[in-house]
Design an enzyme around this catalytic site. Structure first.
Site, PDB file in Angstrom:
ATOM      1  N   ASP A  52      43.582  15.357   5.726  1.00 20.65           N
ATOM      2  CA  ASP A  52      43.240  16.488   6.410  1.00 20.65           C
ATOM      3  C   ASP A  52      42.262  16.323   7.678  1.00 20.65           C
ATOM      4  O   ASP A  52      41.160  15.518   7.236  1.00 20.65           O
ATOM      5  CB  ASP A  52      42.478  17.642   5.512  1.00 20.65           C
ATOM      6  CG  ASP A  52      42.073  18.932   6.201  1.00 20.65           C
ATOM      7  OD1 ASP A  52      42.125  18.964   7.457  1.00 20.65           O
ATOM      8  OD2 ASP A  52      41.602  19.663   5.325  1.00 20.65           O
ATOM      9  N   TYR A 144      54.432  28.990  31.635  1.00 17.31           N
ATOM     10  CA  TYR A 144      53.610  29.769  32.413  1.00 17.31           C
ATOM     11  C   TYR A 144      53.131  31.215  31.671  1.00 17.31           C
ATOM     12  O   TYR A 144      52.276  31.527  31.982  1.00 17.31           O
ATOM     13  CB  TYR A 144      54.656  30.345  33.641  1.00 17.31           C
ATOM     14  CG  TYR A 144      54.115  31.173  34.682  1.00 17.31           C
ATOM     15  CD1 TYR A 144      53.056  30.670  35.496  1.00 17.31           C
ATOM     16  CD2 TYR A 144      54.445  32.420  34.604  1.00 17.31           C
ATOM     17  CE1 TYR A 144      52.544  31.604  36.529  1.00 17.31           C
ATOM     18  CE2 TYR A 144      53.946  33.534  35.534  1.00 17.31           C
ATOM     19  CZ  TYR A 144      52.752  32.948  36.406  1.00 17.31           C
ATOM     20  OH  TYR A 144      52.357  33.723  37.425  1.00 17.31           O
ATOM     21  N   LYS A 155      44.974  21.171  24.305  1.00 16.81           N
ATOM     22  CA  LYS A 155      45.913  20.049  24.565  1.00 16.81           C
ATOM     23  C   LYS A 155      45.559  19.646  26.032  1.00 16.81           C
ATOM     24  O   LYS A 155      45.868  18.484  26.181  1.00 16.81           O
ATOM     25  CB  LYS A 155      47.290  20.898  24.666  1.00 16.81           C
ATOM     26  CG  LYS A 155      47.798  21.425  23.358  1.00 16.81           C
ATOM     27  CD  LYS A 155      47.916  20.226  22.106  1.00 16.81           C
ATOM     28  CE  LYS A 155      48.402  20.542  21.075  1.00 16.81           C
ATOM     29  NZ  LYS A 155      48.458  19.464  20.036  1.00 16.81           N
TER      30      LYS A 155
END
Length: 226
Positions: A52, A144, A155
């Site tokens: 985890d 977009y 990210k």
């Protein structure tokens, strides 16, 4: 034999990456929060390990099970619960960053001692085109329409931390992959790519030799210029 650890390998992109790297001759350890759900990974020849990425003790225990390590694929990630500003708060942001960004740091730092013993240490971080500002701003691209703040920000952080790890580890190959819009449980299978297409970049980067690139961002078509 190349030994590889993949986080979030119980399904989707992680599972397909495990399947393909086993087929390429790697000994693959498939990390997942609940090993009871690891039958699919076992079926493709991977060895299941409880991992985890939000739990430091779990990460340490998982790495301790490995006899050696050559390749680390940081694939585990979550979308989170916030998809626009109306449902955004600090807790929603923190939860996504803890898995998608801090989880990579936890796992990579724990794995470094083993990776440093490898003749060809490789780290692949799985990011997304939604972490690339140019893609978010270009009408017509898959990225977009995305308005979620935590996932996109996480990210973007993965892309940047990859560059910084590559600079700090010049003897490693450290790169980041964009799977593209791939049909997985994460997006309710709305993506237009197959999981095989979505893992092309990750598999390529996971099988680099010592003369391969480092500190780069790739999708299945090649390098993405920063």
């Amino acid at each position: 034999m190349t030994t590889t650890l993949i986080t979030g390998a119980n399904r989707g992109l992680g599972l397909e990456t495990a399947r393909r790297l086993v087929a390429a001759g790697h000994t693959v350890y498939a990390g997942m929060r609940d090993p009871a759900g690891g039958d699919a990974a076992r079926a493709v020849g991977a060895r299941v390990v409880r991992l985890d990425v939000t739990d430091a003790a779990s990460v340490t225990a998982a790495v301790a099970e490995l006899p050696e390590l050559d390749v680390l694929v940081n694939n585990a990630g979550v979308l989170g619960t916030s998809f626009d500003l109306d449902d955004l708060d600090a807790d929603a942001m923190t939860a996504v960053l803890d898995t998608n960004v801090v989880g990579i740091v936890r796992t990579t730092q724990a794995a470094l001692p083993l990776l440093r013993r490898s003749a060809n240490p490789v780290v692949v971080n799985v990011a997304s085109g939604v972490g690339w500002p140019r893609a978010l701003q270009e009408p017509g691209r898959d990225e977009y329409p995305v308005r979620a703040v935590p996932y996109a920000a996480s990210k973007a952080a993965v892309i940047t931390l990859t560059v910084q790890y590559a600079k700090n580890l010049p003897d490693f190959r450290v790169n980041v992959a964009d799977p593209g819009y791939t049909a997985t449980d994460l997006n309710r299978h709305s993506g237009h790519q197959t999981v095989t297409e979505g893992t092309d970049a990750t598999v390529m980067l996971a099988t680099l030799g010592p003369d391969g690139p480092t500190g780069e961002f790739h999708d299945r078509h090649g390098r993405i210029a920063f």
